[in-house]
Scaffold this motif. Sequence first.
Motif, PDB file in Angstrom:
ATOM      1  N   ALA A 190      67.311  19.106  21.876  1.00 36.09           N
ATOM      2  CA  ALA A 190      68.771  19.244  21.795  1.00 36.09           C
ATOM      3  C   ALA A 190      69.450  17.946  22.238  1.00 36.09           C
ATOM      4  O   ALA A 190      70.401  17.477  21.596  1.00 36.09           O
ATOM      5  N   GLY A 191      68.960  17.351  23.314  1.00 43.01           N
ATOM      6  CA  GLY A 191      69.517  16.087  23.789  1.00 43.01           C
ATOM      7  C   GLY A 191      69.304  14.964  22.792  1.00 43.01           C
ATOM      8  O   GLY A 191      70.198  14.147  22.563  1.00 43.01           O
ATOM      9  N   MET A 203      75.327   9.954  18.269  1.00 48.28           N
ATOM     10  CA  MET A 203      76.400   9.172  18.895  1.00 48.28           C
ATOM     11  C   MET A 203      76.778   7.969  18.046  1.00 48.28           C
ATOM     12  O   MET A 203      75.925   7.354  17.413  1.00 48.28           O
ATOM     13  N   GLU A 219      69.086  15.178  19.581  1.00 49.95           N
ATOM     14  CA  GLU A 219      70.031  15.348  18.466  1.00 49.95           C
ATOM     15  C   GLU A 219      71.419  14.840  18.850  1.00 49.95           C
ATOM     16  O   GLU A 219      72.079  14.160  18.070  1.00 49.95           O
ATOM     17  N   THR A 220      71.853  15.179  20.052  1.00 49.20           N
ATOM     18  CA  THR A 220      73.176  14.747  20.524  1.00 49.20           C
ATOM     19  C   THR A 220      73.242  13.231  20.625  1.00 49.20           C
ATOM     20  O   THR A 220      74.174  12.600  20.119  1.00 49.20           O
ATOM     21  N   PHE A 221      72.244  12.624  21.281  1.00 53.28           N
ATOM     22  CA  PHE A 221      72.254  11.175  21.461  1.00 53.28           C
ATOM     23  C   PHE A 221      72.094  10.434  20.140  1.00 53.28           C
ATOM     24  O   PHE A 221      72.722   9.398  19.919  1.00 53.28           O
ATOM     25  N   PRO A 253      77.888  14.157  27.705  1.00 50.15           N
ATOM     26  CA  PRO A 253      78.656  14.968  26.759  1.00 50.15           C
ATOM     27  C   PRO A 253      78.558  16.447  27.125  1.00 50.15           C
ATOM     28  O   PRO A 253      77.527  16.903  27.641  1.00 50.15           O
ATOM     29  N   LEU A 305      75.303  19.036  27.134  1.00 51.15           N
ATOM     30  CA  LEU A 305      74.054  18.288  27.066  1.00 51.15           C
ATOM     31  C   LEU A 305      73.178  18.673  28.255  1.00 51.15           C
ATOM     32  O   LEU A 305      73.595  18.525  29.410  1.00 51.15           O
TER      33      LEU A 305
END
Length: 93
Positions: free
Chosen positions: A62-63, A70, A65-67, A29, A32
């Motif tokens: 940060a990663g 999903m 939170e992004t994952f 993403p 990321l």
Amino acid sequence: MFVRVVRFTDVTAERVESLVARIDETGPPPGLPIKKLQLAFDQEQGTAVVLQYFDDEESLRAGAETFAAMDASETPGSRASVDMGELKVDRAV
């Protein structure tokens, strides 16, 4: 180096193939800060383990939170566990 390790259940070969194709096509993403991604798939058990590598703890958070945000359709299966930590040994023998 920091690693996020996610274990999935209810994983099918079709889902893994679709996910790998999407990763190959689009990459991670946008924004990321991931450095490396590995996926191990056990078709017989219907499980997968995904290892996500980051340079530092801030990037790991940060990663993560992004994952974690999903949609389930963008993952190999149902998340069974998530572990995160600093990589202490990385040795080829």
